[in-house]
Each structure stands twice: as C-alpha cells, then as structure tokens.
Design an enzyme around this catalytic site. Structure first.
Site, PDB file in Angstrom:
ATOM      1  N   GLY A   1     -15.264  -6.510 -55.170  1.00 28.00           N
ATOM      2  CA  GLY A   1     -14.666  -5.537 -56.096  1.00 28.00           C
ATOM      3  C   GLY A   1     -14.428  -6.002 -57.521  1.00 28.00           C
TER       4      GLY A   1
ATOM      5  CB  SER B   1     -11.791  -5.993 -61.477  1.00 27.25           C
ATOM      6  OG  SER B   1     -12.900  -5.269 -61.957  1.00 27.25           O
ATOM      7  CB  ILE B   2      -7.000  -4.948 -58.830  1.00 19.83           C
ATOM      8  CG1 ILE B   2      -6.261  -3.900 -59.685  1.00 19.83           C
ATOM      9  CG2 ILE B   2      -6.051  -5.570 -57.816  1.00 19.83           C
ATOM     10  CD1 ILE B   2      -5.731  -2.696 -58.920  1.00 19.83           C
TER      11      ILE B   2
ATOM     12  CE1 TYR C   1      -6.439   7.545 -56.420  1.00 22.34           C
ATOM     13  CE2 TYR C   1      -5.560   7.884 -54.222  1.00 22.34           C
ATOM     14  CZ  TYR C   1      -6.196   7.078 -55.146  1.00 22.34           C
ATOM     15  OH  TYR C   1      -6.604   5.823 -54.779  1.00 22.34           O
TER      16      TYR C   1
ATOM     17  CE  LYS D   1      -7.408   3.509 -52.573  1.00 24.16           C
ATOM     18  NZ  LYS D   1      -8.230   2.275 -52.437  1.00 24.16           N
TER      19      LYS D   1
ATOM     20  NE  ARG E   1      -6.036   1.847 -70.578  1.00 26.01           N
ATOM     21  CZ  ARG E   1      -6.274   2.027 -71.881  1.00 26.01           C
ATOM     22  NH1 ARG E   1      -5.338   1.796 -72.771  1.00 26.01           N
ATOM     23  NH2 ARG E   1      -7.459   2.440 -72.270  1.00 26.01           N
TER      24      ARG E   1
ATOM     25  CG  LEU F   1     -15.120   0.328 -64.912  1.00 27.65           C
ATOM     26  CD1 LEU F   1     -15.435   0.527 -66.388  1.00 27.65           C
ATOM     27  CD2 LEU F   1     -16.211  -0.515 -64.247  1.00 27.65           C
ATOM     28  CB  ALA F   2     -11.622   2.431 -60.826  1.00 31.41           C
TER      29      ALA F   2
HETATM   30  P1  NAD Z   1     -12.491  -1.538 -60.635  1.00 33.25           P
HETATM   31  O1  NAD Z   1     -13.364  -0.492 -61.186  1.00 33.25           O
HETATM   32  O2  NAD Z   1     -12.344  -2.778 -61.424  1.00 33.25           O
HETATM   33  O3  NAD Z   1     -12.904  -1.926 -59.167  1.00 33.25           O
HETATM   34  C1  NAD Z   1     -13.551  -1.022 -58.299  1.00 33.25           C
HETATM   35  C2  NAD Z   1     -14.692  -1.797 -57.680  1.00 33.25           C
HETATM   36  O4  NAD Z   1     -15.336  -1.035 -56.666  1.00 33.25           O
HETATM   37  C3  NAD Z   1     -15.764  -2.185 -58.705  1.00 33.25           C
HETATM   38  O5  NAD Z   1     -15.900  -3.588 -58.728  1.00 33.25           O
HETATM   39  C4  NAD Z   1     -17.015  -1.536 -58.142  1.00 33.25           C
HETATM   40  O6  NAD Z   1     -18.169  -2.311 -58.337  1.00 33.25           O
HETATM   41  C5  NAD Z   1     -16.671  -1.459 -56.656  1.00 33.25           C
HETATM   42  N1  NAD Z   1     -17.521  -0.533 -55.914  1.00 33.25           N
HETATM   43  C6  NAD Z   1     -17.652   0.805 -56.103  1.00 33.25           C
HETATM   44  N2  NAD Z   1     -18.587   1.279 -55.249  1.00 33.25           N
HETATM   45  C7  NAD Z   1     -19.032   0.221 -54.514  1.00 33.25           C
HETATM   46  C8  NAD Z   1     -20.004   0.061 -53.492  1.00 33.25           C
HETATM   47  N3  NAD Z   1     -20.719   1.099 -53.029  1.00 33.25           N
HETATM   48  N4  NAD Z   1     -20.211  -1.172 -52.963  1.00 33.25           N
HETATM   49  C9  NAD Z   1     -19.513  -2.234 -53.432  1.00 33.25           C
HETATM   50  N5  NAD Z   1     -18.586  -2.149 -54.397  1.00 33.25           N
HETATM   51  C10 NAD Z   1     -18.356  -0.930 -54.943  1.00 33.25           C
HETATM   52  O7  NAD Z   1     -11.062  -0.827 -60.420  1.00 33.25           O
HETATM   53  P2  NAD Z   1      -9.708  -1.315 -59.720  1.00 33.25           P
HETATM   54  O8  NAD Z   1      -8.673  -0.409 -60.252  1.00 33.25           O
HETATM   55  O9  NAD Z   1      -9.551  -2.775 -59.851  1.00 33.25           O
HETATM   56  O10 NAD Z   1      -9.934  -0.924 -58.190  1.00 33.25           O
HETATM   57  C11 NAD Z   1      -9.883  -1.851 -57.119  1.00 33.25           C
HETATM   58  C12 NAD Z   1      -9.100  -1.285 -55.940  1.00 33.25           C
HETATM   59  O11 NAD Z   1      -7.739  -1.132 -56.316  1.00 33.25           O
HETATM   60  C13 NAD Z   1      -9.555   0.078 -55.433  1.00 33.25           C
HETATM   61  O12 NAD Z   1      -9.477   0.104 -54.025  1.00 33.25           O
HETATM   62  C14 NAD Z   1      -8.520   1.008 -56.018  1.00 33.25           C
HETATM   63  O13 NAD Z   1      -8.399   2.184 -55.248  1.00 33.25           O
HETATM   64  C15 NAD Z   1      -7.301   0.135 -55.890  1.00 33.25           C
HETATM   65  N6  NAD Z   1      -6.132   0.545 -56.711  1.00 33.25           N
HETATM   66  C16 NAD Z   1      -6.247   0.676 -58.057  1.00 33.25           C
HETATM   67  C17 NAD Z   1      -5.132   1.048 -58.814  1.00 33.25           C
HETATM   68  C18 NAD Z   1      -5.217   1.224 -60.303  1.00 33.25           C
HETATM   69  O14 NAD Z   1      -4.369   1.900 -60.877  1.00 33.25           O
HETATM   70  N7  NAD Z   1      -6.196   0.632 -60.992  1.00 33.25           N
HETATM   71  C19 NAD Z   1      -3.902   1.261 -58.166  1.00 33.25           C
HETATM   72  C20 NAD Z   1      -3.819   1.097 -56.781  1.00 33.25           C
HETATM   73  C21 NAD Z   1      -4.950   0.743 -56.069  1.00 33.25           C
HETATM   74  O1  0WE Z   2      -7.918   4.286 -56.665  1.00 40.38           O
HETATM   75  C1  0WE Z   2      -7.882   4.511 -57.860  1.00 40.38           C
HETATM   76  C2  0WE Z   2      -9.137   4.859 -58.643  1.00 40.38           C
HETATM   77  C3  0WE Z   2     -10.272   5.173 -57.726  1.00 40.38           C
HETATM   78  C4  0WE Z   2     -11.500   5.771 -58.357  1.00 40.38           C
HETATM   79  C5  0WE Z   2     -11.696   6.003 -59.722  1.00 40.38           C
HETATM   80  C6  0WE Z   2     -12.885   6.560 -60.166  1.00 40.38           C
HETATM   81  C7  0WE Z   2     -13.131   6.903 -61.607  1.00 40.38           C
HETATM   82  C8  0WE Z   2     -14.608   6.919 -61.948  1.00 40.38           C
HETATM   83  C9  0WE Z   2     -12.495   6.132 -57.488  1.00 40.38           C
HETATM   84  N1  0WE Z   2     -13.653   6.668 -57.900  1.00 40.38           N
HETATM   85  C10 0WE Z   2     -13.861   6.883 -59.223  1.00 40.38           C
HETATM   86  N2  0WE Z   2     -15.058   7.448 -59.596  1.00 40.38           N
HETATM   87  C11 0WE Z   2     -15.444   7.538 -60.902  1.00 40.38           C
HETATM   88  O2  0WE Z   2     -16.522   8.099 -61.202  1.00 40.38           O
HETATM   89  N3  0WE Z   2      -6.671   4.464 -58.509  1.00 40.38           N
HETATM   90  C12 0WE Z   2      -5.468   4.239 -57.719  1.00 40.38           C
HETATM   91  C13 0WE Z   2      -6.497   4.699 -59.943  1.00 40.38           C
HETATM   92  C14 0WE Z   2      -6.191   6.158 -60.099  1.00 40.38           C
HETATM   93  O3  0WE Z   2      -7.156   7.083 -60.008  1.00 40.38           O
HETATM   94  C15 0WE Z   2      -6.554   8.319 -60.121  1.00 40.38           C
HETATM   95  C16 0WE Z   2      -5.185   8.150 -60.304  1.00 40.38           C
HETATM   96  C17 0WE Z   2      -4.941   6.755 -60.281  1.00 40.38           C
HETATM   97  C18 0WE Z   2      -3.627   6.066 -60.385  1.00 40.38           C
HETATM   98  C19 0WE Z   2      -7.117   9.600 -60.092  1.00 40.38           C
HETATM   99  C20 0WE Z   2      -6.292  10.706 -60.262  1.00 40.38           C
HETATM  100  C21 0WE Z   2      -4.940  10.545 -60.423  1.00 40.38           C
HETATM  101  C22 0WE Z   2      -4.362   9.266 -60.457  1.00 40.38           C
END
Ligand code: NAD
Ligand code: 0WE
Length: 258
Positions: A13, A19-20, A158, A165, A195, A197-198
């Site tokens: 990831g 990225s987290i 969401y 989830k 904050r 990428l996702a």
């Molecule tokens: P991120 O975009 O940095 O990480 C998401 C990762 O998913 C990317 O590295 C991407 O390459 C990978 N990915 C997507 N499709 C894939 C596939 N088919 N095969 C392999 N890898 C794939 O964003 P992030 O916010 O660091 O997200 C990491 C995790 O943290 C996710 O599970 C997200 O739901 C969770 N999360 C995020 C937040 C937030 O606010 N950012 C909060 C709580 C939980």
């Molecule tokens: O899990 C997530 C993000 C997951 C995510 C984000 C994207 C954006 C780009 C999954 N798929 C995609 N696909 C894309 O094309 N989070 C916890 C962060 C997040 O996402 C939200 C949130 C929060 C917080 C979406 C709606 C409302 C709140």
C-alpha cells in the site's frame, strides 16, 4: 521495549510519501524489522520507480509488484517470501479502492460492478493475503489492516467503502479466530482522516479534517507516524495478548456523541 529485530515484515500500500503504509514501514524499520515492500504496478513503471526511490533508505530486502486483483502476482509474492526469507512475521494490509463515482451521490445507486470492485480490492484482499501468509507464519505472526469509522457509522459519501470496511472488520474477527491457535494475531487500526493520495481525491476531505480539529478530544488530526507507531506496537510482542480488535488512532474522535 519495542523490538522487531529479526522479524520479517511485508508492507503493502505504499504509493507515495503521504501513504499511511509509508508511515508504518518507517516505524517498523526503526524498530529493527527486515522490510519487504509491494507496490501496485502500472504500465509505464512510473509508480515502481517513485516507490523504489522513496523506500531506498529502509533497505528493503524484497521489492515486488502486487496488484491484489491478480492471483498470479499474489502467488509469486508469497513464493518469493518463502524462497528468500523462509518465514514471514508481519503482514501490513494498507490498501483500498472504490470507483470515484461510488464515493459521492446516492449509495442506493451503487452498481453491482462498483460494489464488487470495492469489496474485491478493499476487503477480499485481506482474506487472500492472510491465507497466503498463514503457511509462512511458522513462528506466529501479526497481521494488521487499516480501516475507517465509515465502516461502523454512516459517513456522508463514504458509501460503498463503508460496506467494504464493515466487511474488513468482520474479516479481522474471523481471521483472528482461525489463526489464533497458530499464534497469528489479526487486528485493524481505525485511523482518523489523514491527507493522502486516496483521501485527497475525495471532495470535502479538508472540511472533514477541520471538523476533527474542532471536536476530537486532542483537537487535531493524527499523523502517518502515529499510525505507524501503533502498527509497530501491534506487530510486537508488547501486543501479544491482542487479537481480533479494532484500535482507534483518531485523536479520540470516535468516543464523542456531540
Ligand atoms: P494511499 O493512496 O496512499 O494508499 C492506498 C494504496 O492502495 C495505494 O498504495 C494503492 O497503490 C493501493 N491499491 C489500490 N488498488 C490496489 C490494488 N488493486 N492492488 C494493490 N494495491 C492497490 O492512501 P491511504 O490513505 O494511505 O490508504 C491506505 C489505507 O488506509 C486504506 O485501506 C484506507 O482505506 C485506509 N485509511 C485511510 C484514511 C485516510 O484518511 N487517509 C483513514 C482511515 C483508513
Ligand atoms: O478509505 C479511505 C479512502 C479510500 C478510497 C479513496 C479513493 C479516492 C480516489 C478508495 N478509493 C478511491 N478511489 C479513487 O478513485 N479513507 C478513509 C479516506 C476517505 O475517503 C472518503 C472519506 C475519507 C475520510 C470518502 C468519502 C468521505 C470521507
């Protein structure tokens, strides 16, 4: 003391320095773990190059492409772990995906295909990676995934990710139940909004962050490093009695009722 020396940790990831998973990989490395990285390959190899440069300071002993929708890449990832490491101790599952259209508007309009995509990548992948890791975790292990409050509460927009989830958190419990006799622990970290990428691709994320800064007990959001430190703890023997749990790393936001 938190010590992961001699432990082999696979981190999925990492997409960039926000990225987290990058925060987690750095803290596992700081605690002494041997690090393996998987990345989502793209056609032009741009992601591979960027992620390779980023993770270089951690001296990863494995760096492998792994799209979780590709059974062969998963198979070859774990074949390589068996051949090069012999044993796996820590698995970090830190990935999610839903079609952008499905993260806005009416949840009731989610398509069958969009629903399947979100649950395949975000939920089923934990089950599949855990199943592949099980025979390699011969001295016990720790599996950690990332979840969000939207899996237990209705968070606007969401949508299908919330269902994914919820399934992920239930999968943590069933995996913990199955793998516990082998001393493999399975837990989730529920992170507050950060904050990345996702999340940056999501409309209104800044408003959500400001809301947390106003109402969460700690009056701030959490960092990737704080999530990484919690993952290092869960991966370590300090957490030897914890499995099947969802730990909130969210500045306390989840406890508030008003
Ligand atoms: P991120 O975009 O940095 O990480 C998401 C990762 O998913 C990317 O590295 C991407 O390459 C990978 N990915 C997507 N499709 C894939 C596939 N088919 N095969 C392999 N890898 C794939 O964003 P992030 O916010 O660091 O997200 C990491 C995790 O943290 C996710 O599970 C997200 O739901 C969770 N999360 C995020 C937040 C937030 O606010 N950012 C909060 C709580 C939980
Ligand atoms: O899990 C997530 C993000 C997951 C995510 C984000 C994207 C954006 C780009 C999954 N798929 C995609 N696909 C894309 O094309 N989070 C916890 C962060 C997040 O996402 C939200 C949130 C929060 C917080 C979406 C709606 C409302 C709140």
């Amino acid at each position: 003391m938190l010590n992961l020396t001699g432990k082999n940790a696979l981190v999925t990831g990492i997409a960039n320095n926000r990225s987290i998973a990058w925060g987690i990989a750095q803290q596992l490395h700081a605690a002494g773990a041997n690090i393996g990285i998987t990345y989502l390959p793209d056609e032009r190899g741009k992601i591979e190059k960027k992620v390779a440069e980023l993770v270089e300071p951690l001296n990863p002993s494995l760096f492998l492409p792994c799209n979780v929708q590709n059974d062969e890449q998963i198979q070859s990832t774990f074949d390589t772990i068996r051949d090069k490491w012999g044993r796996l101790d820590i698995l970090i599952h830190c990935l999610a995906f839903a079609n952008r259209d499905d993260l806005t508007g009416d949840f009731s309009q989610t398509s069958r295909a969009g629903f399947a995509t979100a649950l395949d990548i975000s939920t089923y992948s934990l089950v599949q990676l855990s199943g592949a890791a099980k025979p390699l975790m011969t001295e016990g292990g720790s599996i950690i995934t990332l979840t969000y409050l939207g899996g237990v509460r209705a968070v606007p927009n969401y949508n299908v990710m919330g269902v994914a989830k919820a399934g992920l958190e239930a999968s943590v419990r069933y995996l913990a139940s199955e793998l516990g006799p082998q001393n493999i622990r399975v837990n989730a970290i529920s992170a507050g909004p950060i904050r990345t990428l996702a999340s940056s691709a999501v409309g209104g994320i800044l408003d959500m962050i400001h809301h947390v800064e106003e109402v969460a007990p700690l009056r701030r959001t959490v960092t990737q490093t704080e999530v990484g430190n919690t993952a290092a703890f869960l991966a370590s023997d300090l957490a030897s009695g914890i499995t099947g749990q969802v730990l909130y790393v969210d500045s306390g936001y989840e406890i508030m009722g008003m």
